[in-house]
Design a protein around this motif. Structure first.
Motif, short mmCIF file in Angstrom:
data_model
loop_
_atom_site.label_atom_id
_atom_site.label_comp_id
_atom_site.label_asym_id
_atom_site.label_seq_id
_atom_site.Cartn_x
_atom_site.Cartn_y
_atom_site.Cartn_z
N PHE A 1 41.06 40.96 44.43
CA PHE A 1 40.26 42.06 43.90
C PHE A 1 40.22 42.01 42.38
O PHE A 1 39.15 42.18 41.77
CB PHE A 1 40.83 43.40 44.36
N ALA A 2 41.38 41.82 41.74
CA ALA A 2 41.43 41.80 40.28
C ALA A 2 40.56 40.68 39.72
O ALA A 2 39.82 40.87 38.75
CB ALA A 2 42.88 41.65 39.81
N THR A 3 40.64 39.51 40.33
CA THR A 3 39.85 38.36 39.87
C THR A 3 38.35 38.63 40.00
O THR A 3 37.57 38.39 39.07
CB THR A 3 40.22 37.10 40.66
N LEU A 4 37.95 39.15 41.16
CA LEU A 4 36.53 39.42 41.38
C LEU A 4 36.03 40.57 40.52
O LEU A 4 34.86 40.59 40.12
CB LEU A 4 36.29 39.71 42.87
N ALA A 5 36.90 41.54 40.22
CA ALA A 5 36.51 42.63 39.32
C ALA A 5 36.18 42.09 37.94
O ALA A 5 35.20 42.52 37.31
CB ALA A 5 37.63 43.66 39.23
N PHE A 6 36.96 41.12 37.46
CA PHE A 6 36.67 40.52 36.16
C PHE A 6 35.37 39.72 36.21
O PHE A 6 34.55 39.81 35.29
CB PHE A 6 37.83 39.61 35.74
N LEU A 7 35.18 38.96 37.28
CA LEU A 7 33.95 38.15 37.40
C LEU A 7 32.71 39.03 37.47
O LEU A 7 31.68 38.71 36.87
CB LEU A 7 34.04 37.25 38.64
N LEU A 8 32.80 40.15 38.20
CA LEU A 8 31.67 41.06 38.29
C LEU A 8 31.40 41.71 36.93
O LEU A 8 30.23 41.86 36.53
CB LEU A 8 31.93 42.13 39.35
N SER A 9 32.46 42.09 36.22
CA SER A 9 32.29 42.67 34.90
C SER A 9 31.63 41.68 33.95
O SER A 9 30.74 42.05 33.16
CB SER A 9 33.66 43.11 34.34
N GLN A 10 32.02 40.43 34.04
CA GLN A 10 31.41 39.40 33.20
C GLN A 10 29.94 39.20 33.56
O GLN A 10 29.09 39.01 32.68
CB GLN A 10 32.18 38.08 33.37
N LEU B 1 36.11 41.80 49.22
CA LEU B 1 34.91 41.26 49.84
C LEU B 1 33.66 42.04 49.42
O LEU B 1 32.58 41.47 49.29
CB LEU B 1 35.05 41.28 51.37
N LEU B 2 33.82 43.35 49.19
CA LEU B 2 32.70 44.15 48.72
C LEU B 2 32.28 43.70 47.31
O LEU B 2 31.08 43.59 47.02
CB LEU B 2 33.07 45.63 48.71
N LEU B 3 33.26 43.44 46.44
CA LEU B 3 32.93 42.92 45.11
C LEU B 3 32.27 41.55 45.21
O LEU B 3 31.32 41.25 44.47
CB LEU B 3 34.19 42.83 44.25
N LEU B 4 32.77 40.71 46.12
CA LEU B 4 32.16 39.40 46.34
C LEU B 4 30.71 39.57 46.81
O LEU B 4 29.80 38.85 46.36
CB LEU B 4 32.95 38.61 47.37
#
Length: 369
Positions: free
Chosen positions: A132-141, A201-204
């Protein structure tokens, strides 16, 4: 002799510097998030260290101990070869179901690696949270760009920490659970590992659907539909942003275009991809709906959830209003600005953020706990 760098060399050097800066920001964000995670687990560590030598501490890391032991039971069933969960705590006839398949599948994997249920549970929890933390950063980027990705991701995590004034209990950290993991992102992401995995998975899904919107590649729509289908099986509530926020945000987008250009413009590829995603979410919902009608205990879930959380939880609405910090409050003006700019991505994300609060008055009518 004076030498001059070629334009390609200069641009390559600039890209390398930006890449190194992005990696530094991600590592810094990752370290901060994990420090917060470790601090929030201090009560469990203290309880473990204070355990008498003639006793065993079961590594309960949440105030919801009954849920914790239920998840361990589901993992144990998976270790024993079951894919579908059955209620082990009653003598009444029960029906097996898919609602805890996340934990029974974890048990199947744990059997391969010879892990006990407690070890498998906490390993699963850590993996879900880090995803989740990794995908949160990728989505923010993806949304904010490299320049503001770090601050957006960090604010997305700590911005959910609610002020202490809305809680009625004493702050006795580190002996008991700290206030910030009661109702915020940490409580739901780490205390309940299937929440963490489903939200990851929702962030993905959001990353894939934004990619689809930008490049019109159907492959991304198919991957997004698959991600949300699996997430819905794990945690049915993640289907709401897709079933409600996705169609409404696209409707606003088309309406804005139609108003400005005096005609309806509907891109077939985008419409097809969105319909495919909503169809996958709807199929998942139908599957879960029929599972909920498949006898005891599943047919008691919705009535029990409404009675427990909607009707009998003290001051739940007051707590819910502020438990996510100021992020939902900021989402409303952000949505207005996104509609004015006709930015579908921000319309969707803003609507997703404020959706729970719009639905709160209607949860009993819609049978949502």
């Amino acid at each position: 002799m004076r030498s001059f760098d070629s334009p390609s060399t200069s641009s390559g050097s600039l890209r390398m510097k930006m890449g190194l800066k992005t990696h530094f920001h991600f590592i810094t964000f990752f370290v901060i998030v994990n420090i917060l995670l470790i601090i929030s687990q201090t009560p469990m560590i203290i309880r473990f260290l204070n355990t008498p030598q003639d006793r065993i501490y079961p590594f309960v890391h949440t105030d919801w101990a009954h849920d914790y032991y239920l998840y361990l039971a589901a993992i144990n069933q998976g270790i024993n070869g079951d894919f579908l969960y059955h209620d082990p705590y009653t003598t009444e006839p029960t029906t097996k179901g898919i609602f805890y398949i996340f934990f029974t599948t974890t048990g199947q994997i744990a059997r391969i690696f010879h892990l006990n249920p407690v070890a498998a549970y906490h390993l699963l929890t850590i993996i879900s949270f880090e995803m989740f933390a990794t995908l949160a950063f990728l989505l923010s980027q993806m949304i904010l760009g490299r320049k503001y990705a770090f601050w957006g991701a960090l604010f997305g995590i700590i911005g959910t920490i609610s002020p202490t004034l809305i809680w009625n209990f004493k702050i006795d950290f580190p002996i008991n659970m700290p206030w910030w993991i009661m109702m915020d992102a940490f409580e739901r992401l780490y205390a309940l590992p299937h929440y963490g995995a489903a939200q990851a998975l929702l962030l993905l899904f959001v990353i894939l659907i934004i990619n689809f919107y930008r490049n019109r590649r159907i492959k991304n729509a198919i991957l997004a539909a698959s991600a949300i289908f699996i997430a819905g099986i794990i945690l049915p509530s993640v289907l709401l942003p897709i079933g409600i926020a996705l169609p409404i945000s696209y409707f606003f987008y088309i309406l804005r275009n139609s108003f400005m250009q005096k005609k309806i413009i509907l891109e077939q590829k985008i419409a097809f991809g969105f319909i495919l995603i909503v169809a996958f979410a709807f199929i998942c919902y139908i599957l879960l709906f029929y599972q909920g009608q498949a006898g005891f205990p599943w047919n008691h879930w919705i009535p029990w959830g409404i009675t427990r959380w909607n009707l009998n939880e003290p001051a739940f609405n007051r707590i819910l209003l502020l438990s996510f910090g100021i992020l939902p409050i900021l989402a409303l003006p952000a949505m207005v600005r996104a509609i004015r700019r006709n930015n579908w991505e921000l319309i969707f994300i803003s609507l997703w953020a404020i959706l729970p609060f719009f639905m709160l008055p209607f949860v009993n009518i819609l049978s949502i706990a």
